[in-house]
Design a protein around this motif. Structure first.
Motif, PDB file in Angstrom:
ATOM      1  N   GLN A 364     -58.591  25.677  55.709  1.00 13.78           N
ATOM      2  CA  GLN A 364     -58.232  25.585  54.300  1.00 13.78           C
ATOM      3  C   GLN A 364     -59.220  26.300  53.378  1.00 13.78           C
ATOM      4  OE1 GLN A 364     -57.882  21.394  53.445  1.00 13.78           O
ATOM      5  NE2 GLN A 364     -56.037  21.139  54.687  1.00 13.78           N
ATOM      6  N   LEU A 365     -60.184  27.017  53.961  1.00 10.60           N
ATOM      7  CA  LEU A 365     -61.259  27.601  53.170  1.00 10.60           C
ATOM      8  C   LEU A 365     -60.736  28.551  52.099  1.00 10.60           C
ATOM      9  CD1 LEU A 365     -64.264  27.978  52.627  1.00 10.60           C
ATOM     10  CD2 LEU A 365     -64.289  29.767  54.387  1.00 10.60           C
ATOM     11  N   ASP A 366     -59.842  29.458  52.480  1.00  8.13           N
ATOM     12  CA  ASP A 366     -59.345  30.438  51.506  1.00  8.13           C
ATOM     13  C   ASP A 366     -58.570  29.757  50.388  1.00  8.13           C
ATOM     14  OD1 ASP A 366     -58.872  33.308  50.775  1.00  8.13           O
ATOM     15  OD2 ASP A 366     -56.781  32.691  51.037  1.00  8.13           O
ATOM     16  N   ARG A 367     -57.771  28.741  50.754  1.00 11.92           N
ATOM     17  CA  ARG A 367     -57.019  28.018  49.733  1.00 11.92           C
ATOM     18  C   ARG A 367     -57.945  27.289  48.761  1.00 11.92           C
ATOM     19  NH1 ARG A 367     -53.150  23.183  51.569  1.00 11.92           N
ATOM     20  NH2 ARG A 367     -55.136  22.067  51.541  1.00 11.92           N
ATOM     21  N   GLU A 368     -59.024  26.706  49.291  1.00  7.15           N
ATOM     22  CA  GLU A 368     -59.962  25.986  48.430  1.00  7.15           C
ATOM     23  C   GLU A 368     -60.702  26.935  47.495  1.00  7.15           C
ATOM     24  OE1 GLU A 368     -60.395  22.725  47.973  1.00  7.15           O
ATOM     25  OE2 GLU A 368     -58.645  22.510  49.256  1.00  7.15           O
TER      26      GLU A 368
END
Length: 548
Positions: A364-368
């Protein structure tokens, strides 16, 4: 009845025949299985479009004439849309599956990959207009016959001769034949009236928005400059008198252009920054007047250190009185890195106290990084209000943004437990759109809650009592709506070690006091105030006859 019997006999014979063959099921077999999707009906009810797609390979778009009973087909047709007056249908013709697959195997660059073509078919005579290498197209929901589409950027060494048709689309008054050698962010843009065969073309367009009622088409031009800083022009095309007006010009970058339902209000975000990390402001043009800045870092209501986010979406309320947008912490350029790749170490630090387990954090890093929080600008008062924040990140508006309340949600308290419980609870808040205040009304709810369009009731599913519940916003009283009924409203075939979910909500009645919900077979009307007895609108016909 005779036709029904014959049809039943046909399918019985077909089933027996298929059973007798006993063909083995393998990948080659199920790749050919087909599904029906994207079903649409024209507003006049005379045409139906649908897709039949294999699991892998090329599909077909079908156009069915209700009056004549005839069906036409388009190989690889997709994303069909009927015009508001049912004069024409527009759709993509996607590249052949094997051609695209081969291009991927060759690892071609994005601009060299096969692109979609566009076809626009007049429904009264079958005449077809065609355009090659089309990135997107848009039709108004109501009234107007004008539409718009944006072409793909030409690959290096390409030309702008993109059209081939049964009748080639004519060049409009704004056609430009000159080629720019300098880099451009945009591409050719076409505003087209298929009924009168009239169009207008514009170069260097990056984004556009067609108003719902079709009265206007707004678009952004990013015109290359010798100074390497693009000139930004925001234009509005009036479909009534076929005129174009510019409401903003500047140097830098503009994005997220959107128009309200009437086409009279146009919003976008703009940054004069030329660096890779840009700080944006929110701009608004009202009734064709020059656009002005309405929200930025220094605006009252903007959290300290935050700014308008390029990752948020812009949308107007249905009545055009509010403009919703996203905010986030001001982007900061990362410091210069003096290390080479071989000198860098990459370490993942795990902790038992993390809200989310490490593999999910990485996923979820890119979304966060791109997370935004909803804010609203009130056009009448000129006031900005921050709605979402790090404690209540989820905000859902109701009644197309016209309600005075929104529904906020937060799962922060329950994220860690969800790793072993397999469920995620949510706390729900009523959020005042006029001042941003939040009132907690429901805790640890595992299913989605709904706020009525009138903002008078909250509806949710209670896992423990397995019943639909309502909560009155005025007095905060909770009412059980369905546990007294002898029909289960949850998934009776649930076969996983978790509480079964409800069959769902069909919609709201016009009085905003009654809601329609499903059991496994039938539809019920529930009074959220608890005054009226629940009514089975389908009178049990579904359950009696095994119909849904």
């Amino acid at each position: 009845m005779k036709k029904v019997k014959l049809l039943s006999l046909f399918f019985l014979c077909l089933t027996l025949y298929a059973s007798a063959q006993k063909a083995p099921l393998n990948k080659d077999v199920y790749d050919s299985w087909k599904s029906l999707s994207s079903k649409k009906i024209s507003d006049d009810g005379k045409w139906i479009s649908y897709n039949i797609l294999p699991q892998q390979g090329d599909g077909w778009l079908y156009l069915y004439n209700v009056k004549t009973g005839k069906t036409d087909s388009v190989a690889r047709g997709n994303d069909a849309s009927f015009s508001a007056g049912s004069e024409y249908v527009a759709y993509f013709v996607v590249p052949e599956y094997l051609v695209t697959r081969q291009a991927k195997k060759k690892k071609l660059k994005a601009d060299k990959m096969p692109k979609n073509n566009l076809e626009i078919r007049l429904l009264d005579n079958g005449h077809v207009y065609k355009a090659e290498r089309v990135k997107s197209f848009s039709l108004p929901v109501k009234k107007s016959v004008w539409m718009a589409y944006l072409l793909e950027k030409e690959p290096v060494g390409g030309d702008r001769n993109n059209h081939d048709a049964d009748s080639t689309v004519k060049a409009g008054n704004n056609k430009k034949n000159t080629k720019k050698e300098s880099k451009t962010e945009g591409s050719e843009f076409v505003i087209f009236n298929p009924v009168s065969d009239k169009e207008y073309r514009f170069q260097d367009v990056t984004e556009y928005s067609v108003s719902e009622n079709g009265s206007s088409v707004s678009f952004i031009q990013s015109i290359p400059d010798t100074s390497k800083i693009n000139n930004i022009v925001i234009n509005i095309f009036n479909t009534g008198n076929e005129s174009v007006s510019s409401v903003f010009e500047g140097k830098g970058n503009a994005e997220k252009i959107t128009a309200d339902k009437s086409g009279e209000e146009v919003g976008f975000i703009y940054s004069p920054d030329t660096a890779s990390v840009k700080v944006y402001d929110l701009y608004l043009s009202e009734k064709g007047k020059p656009a002005g800045k309405v929200s930025g870092m220094e605006s009252a209501g903007m959290p300290s250190g935050w700014s308008v986010s390029e990752n948020g979406k812009l949308s107007f309320s249905d009545d055009g009185s509010r403009l919703f947008f996203g905010t986030a912490e001001k982007p900061v350029k990362e410091p210069e890195d003096t290390l080479i790749a071989d000198e860098k170490y990459h370490v993942d630090i795990w902790s038992w106290s993390d809200d989310i387990i490490q593999p999910m954090q990485k996923k979820q890093l890119d979304r966060e990084k791109k997370r935004t929080w909803l804010a609203v600008y009130h056009l009448k008062t000129g006031k900005m209000v921050q709605l979402g924040d790090s404690l209540v990140p989820g905000i859902r508006t109701v009644n197309k943004g016209q309600g005075n309340l929104a529904l906020g949600s937060s799962d922060l308290k329950y994220r860690r437990a969800s790793s072993w419980e397999g469920r995620t609870g949510n706390d729900y808040y009523l959020v005042d759109l006029n001042d941003g205040t939040k009132t907690l009304v429901l805790e640890d709810c595992p299913e989605r809650a709904y706020l009525s369009p009138s903002c008078n009731y909250l509806v949710y599913w209670n896992d423990n009592s397995k019943a639909w519940m309502s909560l009155s916003v005025a007095d905060k009283k909770t009412r059980d709506l369905t546990s007294s009924l002898d029909v289960p409203f949850y998934d009776e075939l649930n076969d996983v070690p978790a509480a079964p979910s409800p069959h769902g909500i069909a919609g709201w009645l016009s009085d905003n006091r009654h809601i329609l919900v499903y059991d496994r077979y039938d539809i019920w009307s529930l009074d959220l105030s608890g005054k009226d007895t629940p009514v089975n609108l389908t009178e049990g016909t579904g359950r009696k006859n095994d119909l849904r």
